[in-house]
Design an enzyme around this catalytic site. Structure first.
Site, short mmCIF file in Angstrom:
data_model
loop_
_atom_site.label_atom_id
_atom_site.label_comp_id
_atom_site.label_asym_id
_atom_site.label_seq_id
_atom_site.Cartn_x
_atom_site.Cartn_y
_atom_site.Cartn_z
N LYS A 192 0.89 -1.17 0.00
CA LYS A 192 0.00 0.00 0.00
C LYS A 192 0.93 1.22 0.00
O LYS A 192 0.87 2.08 0.88
CB LYS A 192 -0.90 -0.06 1.25
CG LYS A 192 -2.03 0.94 1.25
CD LYS A 192 -3.14 0.64 0.26
CE LYS A 192 -4.17 1.75 0.27
NZ LYS A 192 -5.14 1.67 -0.83
N ASP A 224 -5.56 -3.15 -2.35
CA ASP A 224 -6.99 -3.09 -2.70
C ASP A 224 -7.21 -3.60 -4.12
O ASP A 224 -8.12 -4.38 -4.40
CB ASP A 224 -7.56 -1.67 -2.50
CG ASP A 224 -6.61 -0.58 -2.95
OD1 ASP A 224 -5.43 -0.87 -3.25
OD2 ASP A 224 -7.04 0.59 -3.03
N ASP A 252 -6.40 -16.25 2.31
CA ASP A 252 -7.73 -16.85 2.54
C ASP A 252 -8.66 -16.60 1.35
O ASP A 252 -9.47 -17.45 1.00
CB ASP A 252 -8.35 -16.32 3.83
CG ASP A 252 -7.93 -17.16 5.03
OD1 ASP A 252 -7.00 -17.98 4.88
OD2 ASP A 252 -8.53 -17.02 6.11
#
Ligand code: NAD
Length: 365
Positions: A192, A224, A252
């Protein structure tokens, strides 16, 4: 020199699935005249029952000596009433930190025949093969200061600190580049860096490693966008590398894309590439002892062990091909049978029979 493999079967279905992986390893050992030997020790609830601790000294001693460790799973309802620090799952945290396993490798593979199991359209995920490399011992989960404080104005405040030093970034970066070289040569680093200084440094260090690995194509994505791309067009990725927090979430998401928890292996490595290999799933107490567990995640973990700790790439390929072949033959444990679409050509088998099938697929290669 003989390589030592330590088996830690653990609890629930752990012993059943590790037994099948051991048979597969014995098979490739004989086929390729390999020089490794097996040792076995207790961890988790089984160790609590017998030795009073989830990661007892006798296991710690043998884990430190082993070249590679294959673990089944830990935990179960019989230990759920223990206080958190004494529970079987603490054995896992203890062995990871004892061996400084800072690099977590989580492949998300989807055999084309199992594409129905995914929450995404089969054409988006059939043949998916991503490796997520997650830093496991640093970042915001460990950074100081941390805590919940009451300020002078009486308002409480929660604080965590995301921090990485350049050496920590370099060592995970190197392992990710090396993993990309063993695969399709594409590495996407996730950060980020438009907002967080800690990840500006992350990006700078990853870039500085680029000249050492000319065969690897390095790219960068903000987290993102990476999350969006994973659910939009996941097959664009080969290897992804990221810090502890982003890796927790992205691995995940990637696992969910495959839909089959009984198929997913994992590895956690230290700086010497000694590693702990384990299926992503838990001890599945609901099916333990019934010959229902899918052993393929553990068998694929054994293949990863051959590739990343024992330097036996070709043997790893053989095991993975054998697993692909039993899926193509239509063999399914119950957990993956329901997702196979039409029942035609599908045979439901138990844990041991699935192990038998992988071994005979190795024979016919
Ligand atoms: P779980 O992964 O054990 O089971 C979730 C569901 O998936 C269950 O229905 C189970 O039957 C099924 N499943 C899991 N692995 C399977 C396999 N190989 N073949 C067929 N079906 C399979 O997760 P849970 O139920 O949340 O946890 C059970 C216990 O495992 C708990 O004590 C938990 O703390 C522990 N756990 C351990 C680990 C580990 O050892 N790494 C990881 C997760 C959970």
């Amino acid at each position: 020199m003989t390589q030592q493999i330590l088996l830690l079967p653990g609890d629930g279905i752990g012993p059943e699935v590790v037994a099948q992986a051991r048979r597969v390893l014995e098979k490739v050992k004989a086929q390729h005249t390999l020089d490794f030997s097996f040792d076995e020790a207790l961890i988790g609830g089984a160790a609590i029952n017998d030795e009073g601790a989830a990661y007892p000294d006798s296991t710690q001693m043998r884990a430190r000596e082993a070249d590679a460790i294959l673990l089944g799973a830990v935990g179960g309802p019989q230990w759920d009433s223990l206080p958190a620090p004494e529970r079987p799952e603490r054995g896992l945290l203890a062995i990871r930190s004892d061996l400084d396993l800072f690099c977590n490798l989580r492949p998300a593979m989807l055999f084309p025949e199992l594409a129905q199991a995914s929450s995404l359209r089969p054409d988006l995920v059939a043949g998916l093969d991503i490796l997520i490399v997650r830093e496991l011992t640093g970042g915001i989960y460990f950074g100081e200061p941390r805590g919940i404080y009451t300020r002078e104005d009486g308002v409480r405040e929660g604080v965590n600190t995301d921090r990485y030093d350049e050496d920590e970034i370099r060592r995970i970066g190197r392992l990710a580049f090396e993993a990309a070289m063993k695969r399709n040569g594409r590495l996407c680093s996730v950060d980020k860096a438009n907002v967080l200084e800690v990840t500006m440094l992350w990006r700078e260090i990853l870039e500085s490693l680029r000249p050492e690995y000319p065969a690897v194509e390095l790219s960068h994505l903000y987290v993102d966008n990476a999350a969006m791309q994973l659910v939009r067009a996941p097959k664009q990725f080969d290897v992804m590398v990221t810090g502890n927090l982003f890796g927790d979430v992205l691995s995940d998401i990637a696992a969910m894309l495959t839909g089959s928890i009984g198929m997913l292996p994992s590895a956690s490595l230290n700086a010497e590439s000694r590693g702990l290999y384990e299926p992503v799933h838990g001890s599945a107490p609901d099916i333990a002892g019934q010959n229902l567990a899918n052993p393929l995640a553990t068998i694929l973990s054994a293949a990863m062990m051959c590739r990343y700790s024992l330097q036996l790439n070709l043997v790893a390929d053989c095991i993975e091909r054998a697993v692909a072949s039993v899926i193509t033959q239509g063999l399914r444990t119950p957990d993956i049978a329901a997702d196979s679409g039409s029942a035609e050509g599908i045979t439901i088998v138990g844990t041991t029979e699935m192990g038998d099938a992988v071994i005979s697929a190795l024979d016919s290669q």
